[in-house]
Design a protein around this motif. Structure first.
Motif, short mmCIF file in Angstrom:
data_model
loop_
_atom_site.label_atom_id
_atom_site.label_comp_id
_atom_site.label_asym_id
_atom_site.label_seq_id
_atom_site.Cartn_x
_atom_site.Cartn_y
_atom_site.Cartn_z
N TYR A 65 -13.63 0.75 -11.21
CA TYR A 65 -12.18 0.87 -11.11
C TYR A 65 -11.66 0.23 -9.82
CZ TYR A 65 -7.65 3.23 -10.75
OH TYR A 65 -6.33 3.51 -10.62
N ILE B 298 -6.90 -6.99 -9.65
CA ILE B 298 -5.57 -7.07 -10.27
C ILE B 298 -4.51 -7.28 -9.19
CG2 ILE B 298 -3.83 -5.76 -11.54
CD1 ILE B 298 -6.10 -4.47 -13.12
N SER C 52 -2.46 -10.69 -9.33
CA SER C 52 -1.05 -10.59 -9.72
C SER C 52 -0.15 -11.04 -8.58
CB SER C 52 -0.72 -9.17 -10.17
OG SER C 52 -0.89 -8.27 -9.11
N LYS D 151 4.35 -10.76 -4.62
CA LYS D 151 5.44 -10.06 -5.33
C LYS D 151 6.60 -9.76 -4.40
CE LYS D 151 2.36 -7.87 -8.65
NZ LYS D 151 1.58 -6.66 -8.94
N GLN E 220 0.77 -2.44 -7.44
CA GLN E 220 -0.59 -1.90 -7.39
C GLN E 220 -0.78 -0.98 -6.19
OE1 GLN E 220 -1.94 -2.51 -10.57
NE2 GLN E 220 -3.81 -2.86 -9.42
N LEU F 20 2.11 2.08 -6.08
CA LEU F 20 1.95 3.14 -7.09
C LEU F 20 0.54 3.71 -7.10
CD1 LEU F 20 3.95 1.44 -9.96
CD2 LEU F 20 4.73 3.21 -8.43
N ASN F 21 -0.18 3.43 -6.02
CA ASN F 21 -1.50 4.06 -5.82
C ASN F 21 -2.59 3.61 -6.78
OD1 ASN F 21 -0.88 5.61 -3.62
ND2 ASN F 21 -0.10 7.29 -4.87
N PHE F 22 -2.38 2.49 -7.48
CA PHE F 22 -3.48 2.04 -8.33
C PHE F 22 -4.63 1.53 -7.46
CE2 PHE F 22 0.07 1.79 -11.28
CZ PHE F 22 -0.47 2.49 -12.34
N SER G 6 -1.49 -6.00 -14.26
CA SER G 6 -0.71 -5.25 -13.29
C SER G 6 0.47 -4.58 -13.96
CB SER G 6 -0.24 -6.20 -12.19
OG SER G 6 0.78 -5.62 -11.44
N ASN H 144 -0.51 -1.67 -15.93
CA ASN H 144 -0.75 -0.53 -15.04
C ASN H 144 0.56 0.16 -14.71
OD1 ASN H 144 -3.44 -0.29 -14.51
ND2 ASN H 144 -3.44 -1.61 -12.72
N GLN H 145 1.54 -0.70 -14.38
CA GLN H 145 2.76 -0.20 -13.78
C GLN H 145 3.69 0.46 -14.79
OE1 GLN H 145 4.95 -3.40 -12.06
NE2 GLN H 145 6.45 -2.09 -11.06
N GLU I 10 8.13 3.55 -15.11
CA GLU I 10 7.16 3.07 -14.16
C GLU I 10 6.33 4.27 -13.75
OE1 GLU I 10 9.18 0.70 -11.27
OE2 GLU I 10 7.36 0.56 -10.06
N VAL I 11 5.02 4.11 -13.78
CA VAL I 11 4.17 5.24 -13.45
C VAL I 11 3.26 4.88 -12.29
CG1 VAL I 11 4.14 6.22 -15.76
CG2 VAL I 11 2.45 4.51 -15.13
N ASP I 12 2.81 5.91 -11.58
CA ASP I 12 1.83 5.66 -10.54
C ASP I 12 0.43 5.83 -11.12
OD1 ASP I 12 1.30 8.32 -10.70
OD2 ASP I 12 2.08 8.86 -8.75
N ALA I 13 -0.56 5.71 -10.24
CA ALA I 13 -1.94 5.71 -10.73
C ALA I 13 -2.30 7.03 -11.40
CB ALA I 13 -2.89 5.43 -9.58
N VAL J 120 7.61 7.43 -11.94
CA VAL J 120 8.20 7.11 -10.66
C VAL J 120 9.66 6.69 -10.85
CG1 VAL J 120 8.04 5.63 -8.64
CG2 VAL J 120 5.96 6.36 -9.82
N ARG J 121 9.88 5.81 -11.81
CA ARG J 121 11.22 5.31 -12.09
C ARG J 121 11.36 5.10 -13.57
NH1 ARG J 121 10.83 2.97 -7.09
NH2 ARG J 121 9.06 1.77 -7.81
#
Lengths: 384, 662
Positions: free
Chosen positions: A235, A242, A246, A252, A259, A262-264, B55, B58-59, B229-232, B237-238
């Motif tokens: 992971y 990623i 990205s 960005k 990434q 949002l804590n990925f 990405s 994920n987001q 929008e989500v976090d890990a 989140v939004r």
């Protein structure tokens, strides 16, 4: 100030002269890297100095002062302290084995009053100083190949074994590689180097299978096949790639890296801060930072090569080797070229211990520059 | 420095080696950095699109949004089932969350006792990760806002507004519409519509009975999605408003039922157990399908407690049973019009007279008429009007069971109707020689005695309330073998009408003759239900037929009176009717379980009330009712009284019935 003035006896020992002899361009490069680190920490904390960016800058400021002060310390003092520092480091490593704190499954930390620190960090400096001191007193022939080689090898092996037993494989490897690179720089015969490289390469697979801890083995295997464990160790590598990919060419945008925001991204402010940078500032930002690191390494090696004393040369080069290894290992890890080992990007990553170690090392490098004309005796420290 | 020359060369050689090797070290470092740069270029320049996609996935996440369930309305659009807002409290499982602590914290805001906390903690632990479990439904606004304010510091806790099914008429339509309930494990299927992930949504309800079950897929609609929008950790989140996919609401189902008729039917049933069905004689539309007692479907939506369910299931008047379609009863005398039709079809002369002396000795026993003193000489018309048992004993014996069975089948008995809802309809029994040979293994031969009781709707005959209404409507319609219709339209698409049917296999004058008999029951002062059948709606008259269905065998001398008999042993009380007599619009059937002897006592008065509502709601008939009576013939004072429909203008003296008619 004219050149002739500097040749006057005692002139080079004046503090103001020493101060001016510090490589300020080198210092500027360090500030830029640390500043970039703080910039990224400010971004991932959601535009806040808390909890990382502010701390990072304060630490860097203090370490910077320490570097300037250490730059003033005569090389003879460094030389005299080489073996004592190594000896204390070794004692501390034994002590941590006995009474150290266990954090995250490894016994690395030693409490010293309100502070706790990792003795392995002391050793990173200790091994450089001790080997530089050792080879300073060796003839070229002895350094090429003689029974004397056993002494530096033992000096390297002792801390490596202790650190690996904690277990902190990353630091152990770093110490080993720093030490070995110094043995090579000191002039070891190429035949011996070739034989050593071949035997190490042959020893890696059995090491991985039988000596490593489970989690260490898993990291290595996951690195070899990241898809085998996409939600576990794989992971980290996947999310880091990623983040990098990205980012694209321009990134960005500052504060917009999904990434990292949002804590990925795991360990986004420490080991994986380079991925954060890559995501928000893209290829352009990454290459710029890599260029800065390259400049630091180049300047440090130049300092090493202009030193008049063998001790100074080896000390500066060894410190640089440690630094370069940090950068390369972390970079390779973040980019999915190496297994995940806990090696931060020096100056860029958040974390006090590594910052202190690296900046003390650069204090030594600056001292080598400032005192490049001074001679260091091969005997025990006459000045002390 | 005593040997400078040697030392110097020594130093020089060391320096030379060092310089070369430092150059090499620098080269290695530079190579390493270049390799990193190359890797970066590959990731960030060559493969960037692939990683951008990863990405984004994920987001962004799509969260299912349940579609509003389709409405169910009556024939005039009045709402029978709709949705109301519901403030819910949801807790989902997260890595760093101990559900017990969270629930303890929540207990400060909403009433959650220890036992419930323990049960919910188990539910949350068992639920899939990040799939929320409903902790509390129907919170007050104060509770909702208090929790919403604190939600950010309570990980995994969300308070949101969902929709919950509501049945504004409570139990009135419970048997027809059914109800929705929480999704069980058994409901989930690996494929097909029940594999939809929306079924796992905590607010989702699945149709369990009746219309809700039969049209579940139409009513569900299509769930939408909210782009977030989500976090890990999967926490929101939004919200990305532009990326939302709107839910498509479920289709509206329109029934042929009428709120007022149905409610009135339930009202007049009171505590009695039974069923009332009202059917349009022209279209086959069912205006009323009431089963009493009923239950509040709203309680099933939130999940019934064990004791609550047991109370319903064990009550001896069986509220959970749909008596319209699932209860079968001997039709008793309401079967006589069918027997009469069969007799006419078999060539029996309706004017042929039978003498009734209160009983008839046949086959070694006396078959008693309900009227001890006897009716005297009876033709078919009189026999229907007076519900003379002796006449029908003899007629049935004469024509045999197969004529009667044929007529009964033609009138809709012994079959189920496709009205669009599942509801386990009962076919009932229509006896015939053929039927008995197959069904009664113990005694496969049809005995003459079987025909005798068959003639008065006892023995080998059993019907349900829907069949009785269909039979009455077919008789009133006199042309078509009407089929009942319950579902008027689905999503605006009209369903086939009930009058798209085959013709009735009876001669028009035969049907007219039987209808005449039923008119006399309700309008002839000597008819069995005269008193109870006066609608008080001007010249609109009702025709009907009473019935009593025995539930116990009577001793020859025992009184059939129901006074003092336990409820369970009393006779069933039936009544069928249609109105207006001259131009039939509505037919109905009423069954009162254990209502006591005589269709006129319990069933007919209720039938009259329900029929009045149906007639008054019909605009055509209302115009006819409200048309002023011809003025010259009636004194003015009487008109004033006549304006109130309850008070008949001329009240004929009610005949003192010697016994209750059957």
């Amino acid at each position: 100030m004219t050149v002739s003035a500097l040749t006057r006896p005692g002139e080079r020992d004046r503090a103001i002269v020493k101060f001016s002899e510090i490589d300020w361009l080198f210092a500027l490069a360090l500030c830029l890297i640390a500043g970039t680190g703080a910039l990224m920490m400010f971004s991932i904390a959601g535009s806040s100095w808390e909890p990382w960016a502010g701390n990072h800058l304060i630490r860097f400021g203090l370490c910077f002062l320490a570097m300037v002060m250490l730059a003033m310390v005569d090389l003879r003092v460094w030389s005299a302290l080489a073996y004592p520092i190594y000896g204390v480091g070794l004692l501390l490593l034994v002590a941590v084995e006995a009474v150290g704190d266990v954090r995250m499954g490894a016994q690395r930390w030693l409490a010293l009053g309100p502070f706790s620190f990792q003795p392995s960090e002391v050793m990173k400096l200790g091994i450089v100083l001790a080997l530089a001191r050792f080879y300073h007193g060796m003839s070229a022939d002895s350094a090429r190949l003689s029974w004397w080689l056993l002494i530096p090898l033992a000096m390297i092996a002792a801390p490596v074994v202790l650190v690996a037993h904690q277990p902190d494989l990353g630091t152990a490897m770093l110490i080993a590689m720093t030490g070995l690179s110094m043995v090579v720089l000191a002039g070891l015969s190429w035949k011996v180097i070739a034989a050593g490289v071949i035997s190490v390469v042959a020893a890696v697979p059995p090491m991985v299978m039988f000596v490593l801890h489970d989690y260490q083995r898993k990291r290595v295997l996951t690195f070899l096949d990241p898809e085998s464990d996409p939600s576990g160790s794989g992971y980290h590598i996947m999310q880091s790639k990623i983040a990098l990919g990205s980012g694209g060419f321009f990134g960005k945008g500052y504060g917009l890296g999904s990434q990292s925001q949002l804590n990925f991204l795991p360990e986004k402010q420490t080991d994986f801060i380079f991925a954060t940078l890559a995501e928000e500032f893209g290829f352009l930002g990454c290459i710029s930072v890599l260029f800065l690191y390259g400049a630091v390494i180049f300047m440090a090696l130049r300092i090493a090569s202009i030193s008049h004393s063998h001790f100074g040369r080896l000390a500066a080069a060894g410190t640089t080797a440690t630094f370069a290894l940090y950068v390369l290992i972390n970079g390779a890890m973040v980019m999915g070229l190496a297994p995940v080992v806990g090696v931060p990007m020096p100056m860029l990553s958040y974390g006090g211990t590594v910052m202190v170690t690296v900046m003390i090392g650069f204090g030594l490098v600056q001292a080598v520059r400032v005192h490049r004309y001074s001679e260091v005796t091969s005997g025990s420290g006459a000045l002390l | 420095m005593s040997e400078p020359s040697i030392f110097f060369s020594e130093v020089n050689e060391r320096q030379g080696v060092f310089h070369r090797r430092t150059f090499l070290l620098g080269g290695f470092a530079g190579l390493g950095l270049a390799a990193l740069g190359g890797r970066l270029a590959h990731l960030q320049l060559v493969e960037t699109q692939r990683y951008e996609k990863l990405s984004a996935s994920n987001q962004f996440n799509f969260r299912l949004v349940a579609a509003p369930r389709g409405l169910i309305v009556d024939r005039n659009g009045a709402i029978l089932a709709s949705n109301r807002p519901n403030f819910r409290l949801l807790v989902s499982r997260e890595e760093d969350l101990d559900p017990k602590t969270t629930l303890k914290t929540l207990a400060a805001f909403v009433p959650l006792d220890e036992a419930r906390q323990a049960r919910l903690a188990k539910d949350i632990a068992r639920a899939p990760k990040r799939s929320p479990v409903s902790v509390m439904e129907d919170m007050s606004w104060e509770e909702f806002s208090a929790i919403n304010v604190r939600a950010p510091e309570l990980p995994g806790v969300t308070a949101d507004m969902g929709e919950v099914r509501v049945y504004p008429h409570g139990g009135a339509f419970a048997h027809v519409i059914g109800y929705v309930a929480k999704v069980n494990k058994e409901d989930l299927a690996p494929t097909g519509p029940n594999s939809d992930p929306i079924l796992l949504h905590p607010g989702f309800r699945i149709g369990r009975q009746g219309v809700e079950k039969a049209f579940d897929l139409d009513l569900r609609g299509k769930p939408g999605a909210r782009k977030v929008e989500v976090d890990a950790n999967g926490r929101e989140v939004r919200q990305d408003e532009g990326g939302d996919i709107a839910a498509i609401p479920g289709k509206e189902i329109q029934l042929t039922l009428d709120v007022d008729v149905q409610n009135r039917a339930l009202e007049v049933m009171g505590d009695e157990s039974g069923a009332i069905v009202v059917m349009d004689c022209r279209t086959g539309d069912l205006l009323c399908m009431a089963s009493s007692p009923s239950f509040d479907a709203n309680r099933f939506v939130r999940g019934l407690s064990g004791p609550e369910y047991r109370a319903l299931a064990l009550y001896d008047r069986k509220p959970l049973l749909d008596k319209v379609m699932n209860g079968t009863y001997p039709p008793g005398s309401t079967f006589k019009p069918t027997v009469a039709l069969a007799a006419l079809g078999a060539g029996i002369d309706p004017e042929a007279r039978v003498n009734c002396s209160g009983g008839w000795y046949y086959g070694g026993r006396t078959w008693r008429c309900w009227k001890r003193g006897g009716h005297g000489s009876q033709n078919m018309h009189d026999a229907i009007k007076n519900s003379c048992d002796v006449y029908f004993y003899q007629t049935a014996l004469k024509i045999g069971p197969d004529h009667i069975a044929k007529a009964a089948h033609a009138m809709g008995f012994g079959q189920t109707f496709d009205i669009g809802v599942p509801g386990n309809q009962k076919k009932g029994v229509v006896g015939s020689t053929e039927w008995k040979r197959k069904a009664v293994k113990r005694e496969p031969v049809w005995q003459p005695g079987d025909s005798v009781s068959y003639g008065i709707g006892q023995g080998y005959v059993a019907v349900n309330a829907l069949q009785l209404a269909v039979m009455t409507a077919r008789l009133a319609n006199s042309k078509k073998a009407l089929n009942p219709r319950l579902i008027k339209s689905v999503g605006g698409v009209e369903m086939p009408r009930g009058d798209a049917a085959i013709d009735l296999p009876f001669a028009a004058e035969h049907l007219k003759y039987v209808r005449g008999g039923m008119e006399a029951v309700a309008n002839d002062t000597s008819g069995t239900a005269f008193r109870q059948s006066q609608l008080g709606l001007g010249d609109i008259k009702m025709a009907g037929k009473t019935g009593t269905a025995q539930v116990r065998s009577f001793d020859k001398l025992a009184s059939r009176s129901s006074v003092g008999v336990t409820w369970k042993l009393k006779d069933h009380n039936l009544f069928i009717a249609f109105a207006p007599y001259d131009d039939p619009r509505y037919a109905l059937s009423v069954i009162i379980e254990h209502g006591g002897m005589g269709g006129a006592t319990a069933a007919a008065p209720r039938a009259r009330e329900v029929m009045r509502v149906a007639l008054l709601k019909d605009p055509e008939l209302r115009a006819r009712i409200e048309k002023p009576l011809p003025l010259p013939e009636v004194p003015e004072s009487v008109i004033m009284e006549g304006a109130a429909p309850e008070a008949p203008i001329v009240t004929p003296p009610p005949p003192a019935p010697p016994g209750e008619p059957t």
